[in-house]
Enzyme design. Structure first.
Site, PDB file in Angstrom:
ATOM      1  N   GLY A  38       0.741  -0.912   5.800  1.00  0.00           N
ATOM      2  CA  GLY A  38       0.292  -2.196   5.461  1.00  0.00           C
ATOM      3  C   GLY A  38       1.109  -3.494   5.779  1.00  0.00           C
ATOM      4  O   GLY A  38       1.025  -4.450   6.137  1.00  0.00           O
ATOM      5  N   ASP A  42       4.554   4.318 -10.636  1.00  0.00           N
ATOM      6  CA  ASP A  42       3.629   5.111 -10.041  1.00  0.00           C
ATOM      7  C   ASP A  42       3.766   6.364  -9.685  1.00  0.00           C
ATOM      8  O   ASP A  42       3.931   6.729  -8.575  1.00  0.00           O
ATOM      9  CB  ASP A  42       3.392   4.139  -8.082  1.00  0.00           C
ATOM     10  CG  ASP A  42       2.419   4.451  -7.915  1.00  0.00           C
ATOM     11  OD1 ASP A  42       1.751   4.782  -8.256  1.00  0.00           O
ATOM     12  OD2 ASP A  42       2.524   4.559  -6.814  1.00  0.00           O
TER      13      ASP A  42
END
Length: 204
Positions: free
Chosen positions: A34, A148
């Site tokens: 990204g 995460d």
């Protein structure tokens, strides 16, 4: 190639990066996240050949380049994936990470090519402990919350030592750390049993 004391990582010339990735060959392209394209490469550091992941940032992602290099360069621990260096030359902004040959724990446990090499229970426990060591270093040693933790962010080196990927989307530790016991239990259960975790709160 030179060292940056302030950033605690190496500086690579663009020529070295191009040689490592064979001029950013499509055959070396691993994917993108990204913010930039990621290439496989080979770089010699202190007479040792490293297999590396070379992240070539998109022109519009300069802020993320600055953030990643400033935030991740201080991390040095055997259970954290290292940022080896960077390049900023001719409008190119590039980061160089160590690339672990056995991929993520998720791939190792669940992908077809690794199913014939199941990890022993003892080894899975080692991976859980190594991951916990990496988290302890981040949370208490650098005051950096990971945020995460999952099998896609845990990677295995050629000796099956676990190394945690520290993503840029985390927060600095301010105040007390919430108890990670539930996440740790889920991670251990998933790794030890190879079973999907079912959130009982979603079951009616």
């Amino acid at each position: 190639m030179q060292s940056s004391n302030e950033l605690k990582c190496l500086y690579f010339s663009l020529g070295v990066i191009k040689q490592a990735t064979r001029e950013f060959s499509d055959q070396n392209l691993l994917g993108e996240d990204g913010f930039g394209d990621i290439y496989r490469g080979n770089i010699s550091i202190n007479d040792y050949d490293y297999v590396v992941a070379v992240k070539r940032f998109h022109k519009e992602s300069e802020i993320m380049f600055r953030y990643e290099i400033d935030r991740l360069s201080p991390f040095h621990h055997r259970n954290i994936i290292s940022l080896l260096g960077y390049c900023e030359e001719e409008y190119e902004k590039i980061l160089v990470y160590e690339l672990l040959p056995n991929g993520s724990l998720y791939d190792y446990l669940l992908s077809g090519k690794h199913r014939v090499r199941n990890l022993t229970v003892a080894k899975r426990l080692e991976i859980c402990i190594e991951t916990a060591n990496g988290l302890s270093y981040l949370h208490f040693g650098t005051r950096f919350i990971h945020g995460d933790v999952n099998t896609c962010n845990i990677f295995l080196d050629d000796n099956l030592v676990a190394k945690l990927l520290a993503p840029p989307f985390t927060s600095c530790l301010r105040g007390l750390i919430a108890s990670p016991k539930q996440e740790s239990d889920n991670l251990c259960y998933h790794s030890l049993t190879n079973k999907q975790i079912i959130d009982k709160n979603t079951q009616r």
